[in-house]
Motif scaffolding. Structure first.
Motif, PDB file in Angstrom:
ATOM      1  N   GLU A 180      13.463  -7.020   6.138  1.00 60.01           N
ATOM      2  CA  GLU A 180      12.699  -8.080   5.483  1.00 60.01           C
ATOM      3  C   GLU A 180      11.952  -7.619   4.251  1.00 60.01           C
ATOM      4  OE1 GLU A 180       9.936 -11.358   6.900  1.00 60.01           O
ATOM      5  OE2 GLU A 180      10.833 -10.599   8.740  1.00 60.01           O
ATOM      6  N   ASN A 181      11.340  -6.449   4.317  1.00 59.30           N
ATOM      7  CA  ASN A 181      10.607  -5.939   3.166  1.00 59.30           C
ATOM      8  C   ASN A 181      10.682  -4.420   3.168  1.00 59.30           C
ATOM      9  OD1 ASN A 181       8.841  -5.199   1.178  1.00 59.30           O
ATOM     10  ND2 ASN A 181       7.231  -6.637   1.755  1.00 59.30           N
ATOM     11  N   PHE A 223       6.167 -11.155  10.293  1.00 58.46           N
ATOM     12  CA  PHE A 223       5.331 -10.493  11.289  1.00 58.46           C
ATOM     13  C   PHE A 223       3.947 -11.145  11.294  1.00 58.46           C
ATOM     14  CE2 PHE A 223       7.346  -5.984  11.703  1.00 58.46           C
ATOM     15  CZ  PHE A 223       8.592  -6.563  11.848  1.00 58.46           C
ATOM     16  N   ALA A 250       7.645  -2.388   2.084  1.00 66.25           N
ATOM     17  CA  ALA A 250       6.567  -2.328   3.075  1.00 66.25           C
ATOM     18  C   ALA A 250       6.900  -1.283   4.130  1.00 66.25           C
ATOM     19  CB  ALA A 250       6.378  -3.690   3.725  1.00 66.25           C
ATOM     20  N   PHE A 267       1.472  -7.049  -2.251  1.00 68.68           N
ATOM     21  CA  PHE A 267       1.217  -6.621  -0.889  1.00 68.68           C
ATOM     22  C   PHE A 267       2.481  -6.098  -0.228  1.00 68.68           C
ATOM     23  CE2 PHE A 267      -2.087 -10.128  -1.128  1.00 68.68           C
ATOM     24  CZ  PHE A 267      -3.012  -9.268  -1.656  1.00 68.68           C
ATOM     25  N   MET A 268       2.292  -5.053   0.565  1.00 66.61           N
ATOM     26  CA  MET A 268       3.398  -4.441   1.298  1.00 66.61           C
ATOM     27  C   MET A 268       3.383  -4.982   2.726  1.00 66.61           C
ATOM     28  SD  MET A 268       4.944  -2.288  -0.669  1.00 66.61           S
ATOM     29  CE  MET A 268       4.737  -1.401  -2.190  1.00 66.61           C
ATOM     30  N   LEU A 269       3.712  -6.251   2.876  1.00 66.65           N
ATOM     31  CA  LEU A 269       3.658  -6.871   4.195  1.00 66.65           C
ATOM     32  C   LEU A 269       4.998  -7.521   4.517  1.00 66.65           C
ATOM     33  CD1 LEU A 269       0.178  -8.624   3.820  1.00 66.65           C
ATOM     34  CD2 LEU A 269       0.657  -6.511   5.053  1.00 66.65           C
ATOM     35  N   VAL A 270       5.319  -7.573   5.804  1.00 69.42           N
ATOM     36  CA  VAL A 270       6.554  -8.218   6.241  1.00 69.42           C
ATOM     37  C   VAL A 270       6.216  -9.678   6.585  1.00 69.42           C
ATOM     38  CG1 VAL A 270       8.452  -8.152   7.886  1.00 69.42           C
ATOM     39  CG2 VAL A 270       7.345  -6.026   7.167  1.00 69.42           C
ATOM     40  N   PRO A 271       6.803 -10.642   5.868  1.00 66.60           N
ATOM     41  CA  PRO A 271       6.362 -12.039   5.996  1.00 66.60           C
ATOM     42  C   PRO A 271       6.456 -12.619   7.410  1.00 66.60           C
ATOM     43  CG  PRO A 271       7.872 -11.776   4.142  1.00 66.60           C
ATOM     44  CD  PRO A 271       7.825 -10.464   4.845  1.00 66.60           C
TER      45      PRO A 271
END
Lengths: 318, 516
Positions: A185-186, B94, A189, B88-92
């Motif tokens: 997904e990312n 989650f 990250a 931002f280094m975030l997984v959407p």
């Protein structure tokens, strides 16, 4: 047409057949879910089923046991997946092209090996192939309706449906699954917290190979104990459709697999009633189109809702 | 007080750019240190070095008195350095809690211990007074909440030095206020905070000390309560003009309006208002410099002019003809030449040959086509002459544009845009960024020549020296609005610098938020 009695079509055994027909698609779907959640769109599932089916037969002949066949199939599929991964992850080839190439390569390779290893062309059937035996579940088999539905299947059918739950646990309840999904997904990250995206992608592809090995062996060592050219009959592609419909979530994808399995089972049944087979055999593929169309319409609705939200934000500004 | 982190003589070069030049600074435990400077001043490079993403060419870093080698983000984290990235280094998909613990999840055997996960995140959130709804999906969380999750992510990993890269750029005013009170709370609990910004008002409000960087060097460090935005602005933009003025403003200023903009508003990619109801006239024969720190609306403004981004409201007229509904080709055919700021992405097609790039705006016109196929003889003649005239250094016109140096790519773009002498308006965005001296001089001279021949030139540049050296009149973009610095005069620089960093009214020494 008026002569067909619907109650003779929609029998319990039709639903039991649904589970059987859904099984190979389900295995390939579960495998594809891993790679797709890690960010690799694996269109080589058809090839993997093909390779699995072939090596299951080779393994069964060599070891004299269906479990040996299963093992051969799993190892062959994992090797094929590692080949895919090296070409895609190390040599940076486009995953779709690699998958397509693998599909063409797999059908050529199994045909070739059929001649050189098993000395046949197009088709191999022999008493030397030892298939799986069906399993009667004690107690449940004696319960009227449930017994007919659930008992008397091949072991791989049970494993397939049990695996849906297993895959769900792995992906959503373990650190491993978290890391795998974060990579898909990312990637930035994931990398920023020390997760190695390449490693996770390799692992996802290995798991994909394992499940496809199971799916392939079901095709050639369960209901049928033979290998024939083209016996996968597009099931790898159906699995892709199921993953797409289910957004790579195990339970939602299972629903699509069951729809395909049901269409397959219905096609088999209707053939016995003298409907033109050309029409009947279209059913599984028509059902695929319907499922994909359904999910596309749902996506479009979501997109429109989102756009409407954006537009209202715009007008709020002016 | 104990020293938390210090850098000593850090130098970092990239091909052709000295990004950090013998940078030294010391930051104490519990301090909020602001690092300010224009874009390209070297702030971000320094932060990336501190977070282990770049290795310095020379110099050393000490954390709590001990010299450390940081060769990855993981090294930095293990030394207690945490970074809150601008993106931002975030997984959407989650939850916020899952993002906070990603990579170091509490687990029982192979399964994640969800109860412990929630508890731990809740505890750290309470401890530092950073309020997040732990079970909310990240894609549903507000930007402020996502940022708090990012800060918690660093704290969860044991960070006691936090680097925040332009943390307020994505926040609303209220969220900014909340962030500041959280940062003060963190500093009170002994966390050290490095705050990168180019918004002086915010720096004055939040920091204990401010370090100003300019062109890769540290200009100086001041106690925030003893300074004001006028002093900081002056430190940021410098006093003297380097290179000097190369433009002689023509005597006769009253000329025709070639470009007229009325009440123009434009949205940015996040659907926020980036250009707010501006009015502007550009005269023929004039070079109008547009200054401003990146991200104040000037990019969106130019894209709207070129038809690359829709205008929300307002009129754009070229020679009296309204063009806001025109396609980009329509606008170009109305006589606009455009040198875009990102030359690799929108200036040239890097995989296409030089001649293909040179002909992209003319290939459909005679004599370069007969309607069916390209007239290669004409095209080759044109390309050869443009390459010669604009001094593109290349073995031939069949070379891929992407294989040229930045300066030569810019010459190819200039050749295409200016070579046919059709333009009535030239829009040049960052025309000399990253280009060597001879290339810079050549391009500047071309812009001056164009203005002398009666075209109106809009010059956007992050390099204030360039704007001062070339412009007849200067406006400043600040927060989506334009502020007029007026016609060029000796000393306009100070005014421009103040407008860039503070907008309306410029700097105001009375405005200091803190007292000593």
């Amino acid at each position: 047409m008026g002569g067909i009695d619907l109650s003779r079509i929609f029998t319990l055994s039709l639903f039991a057949t649904t589970f059987r027909m859904a099984t190979p698609v389900l295995f390939a779907t579960l495998g594809g879910i891993f790679s797709s959640q890690a960010g690799i769109f694996n269109v080589g599932l058809e090839a993997l089923l093909n390779i699995g089916a072939f090596f299951a037969v080779v393994g069964s002949v060599n070891t004299g046991s269906p479990v040996g066949g299963l093992l051969y199939a799993v190892v062959a599929c994992v090797i094929a997946c590692l080949f895919f991964s090296v070409v895609h992850l190390e040599l940076k080839a486009n995953a779709i092209i690699v998958g397509l190439a693998m599909n063409i390569f797999a059908s050529g390779m199994t045909n070739y090996l059929l001649v050189t290893m098993l000395d046949s062309t197009g088709f191999y059937q022999s008493d030397l192939i030892i298939g799986f035996k069906t399993v009667e579940i004690p107690f449940i088999k004696d319960i009227p309706v449930l017994g007919d539905l659930l008992s008397g299947h091949f072991p791989l059918v049970y494993i397939a449906f049990f695996s849906v739950w297993l895959v769900y646990l792995i992906l959503y309840k373990t650190p491993f699954g978290f890391h795998l999904r974060s990579v898909g997904e990312n990637q930035d990250a994931a990398e920023s917290v020390g997760i190695n995206p390449k490693k996770m992608r390799y692992l996802s592809m290995i798991l994909c190979g394992v499940f496809c090995g199971f799916g392939g062996s079901f095709l050639s060592l369960s209901y049928l104990t033979l290998f024939s050219e083209g016996m996968t009959a597009g099931r790898g592609w159906l699995a892709l459709a199921a993953i797409n419909f289910g957004e790579a979530k195990p339970v939602r994808s299972l629903i699509a697999c069951l729809v395909f399995g049901f269409a397959d089972a219905l096609a088999l049944r209707l053939q016995q009633f003298g409907l033109p087979s050309q029409v009947v055999l279209m059913l599984p593929y028509v059902s695929t189109l319907v499922v994909l169309l359904g999910s596309a319409i749902a996506d479009e609705r979501k997109r429109k809702a989102l756009n409407a939200k954006h537009r209202s934000a715009e007008t709020a500004l002016t | 007080m104990a020293e938390a982190i210090s850098v000593n003589n850090i130098t970092k070069t990239f091909p052709g750019v000295l990004a950090n030049d013998r940078v030294s600074m010391e930051i104490e435990k519990g301090e909020i240190r602001a690092i300010v400077g224009e874009n390209g001043a070297g702030k971000t490079t320094l932060m990336k070095i501190l977070y282990g993403l770049y290795r310095p060419d020379s110099g050393d870093i000490r954390v709590k008195g001990e010299i450390v080698k940081l060769s990855s983000a993981r090294d930095a984290i293990s030394k207690g350095i945490g970074m809150v990235h601008q993106h931002f280094m975030l997984v959407p998909s989650f939850t916020l809690a899952q993002n906070i613990v990603l990579g170091v999840e509490p687990h029982k055997r192979v399964f994640i211990d969800e109860k412990a996960l929630i508890e731990k995140v809740q505890r750290i959130s309470d401890q530092y007074n950073l309020d997040v709804n732990v079970n909310k999906l990240t894609l549903n969380a507000s930007v402020g909440e996502q940022q708090r999750a990012e800060i918690l992510k660093a704290l969860y990993r044991g960070a006691d030095i936090l680097i925040l890269d332009e943390p307020t750029a994505v926040l609303t005013d209220i969220e900014t206020k909340e962030l500041f009170s959280m940062l003060r709370g963190l500093a009170k609990q002994g966390k050290t905070i490095l705050f990168i910004s180019h918004k002086l008002r915010e720096v004055l409000e939040i920091s204990d000390n401010t370090t100003v960087m300019r062109q890769g060097k540290v200009v100086g460090t001041v106690r925030t309560c003893e300074t004001d935005d006028c002093e900081l602005a002056e430190m940021m933009v410098g006093r003297e003009t380097i290179g000097g003025r190369i433009r002689e403003t023509p005597e006769n200023r009253e000329k025709d309006v070639v470009l007229n903009i009325e009440n123009l508003s434009v949205l940015n990619s996040r659907d926020l208002l980036a250009v707010k109801n501006i009015n502007l006239e550009l005269h023929s024969g004039e070079i109008l410099g547009i200054a401003g720190v990146d991200g104040n609306g000037q990019e969106e403004f130019v894209e709207a002019l070129m038809g690359l981004r829709p205008a929300l409201t307002g009129k754009i007229s070229i020679d009296g003809q309204e063009v806001q509904e025109f396609s980009t080709r329509g606008i170009r055919e109305s006589g606009v030449a455009y040198i875009p700021s990102d030359r690799y992405r929108s200036g040239v097609a890097v995989d296409a040959a030089i001649w293909e790039n040179l002909i992209t705006s003319e290939y459909y016109n005679k004599p370069y086509t007969n309607g069916m196929s390209l007239m290669m003889r004409e095209i080759n003649n044109l390309s050869d002459s443009l390459v010669k005239k604009f001094q593109v250094s290349t073995p031939g016109i069949n070379v891929k544009a992407g294989n040229l140096s930045g300066g030569n790519i810019q010459r190819v773009i200039a050749g295409r845009e200016l070579g046919l002498d059709k333009a009535k308006i030239v829009i040049a965005s960052q025309p000399t960024r990253g280009i060597d001296i001879s290339g810079t001089e050549a391009i500047r001279q071309m812009l001056v020549d164009y203005a002398d021949r009666g075209a109106g030139v809009l010059l956007l540049s992050a390099d204030l020296d360039e704007i001062i050296a070339l412009s007849d009149r200067i406006i400043v973009f600040y927060n989506g609005k334009i502020y007029n610095a007026g016609f060029w005069y000796e000393g306009i620089r100070q005014v421009v610098g103040q407008l860039m960093t503070g907008g309306e009214g410029g700097c105001n020494a009375e405005d200091n938020a803190q007292t000593c």
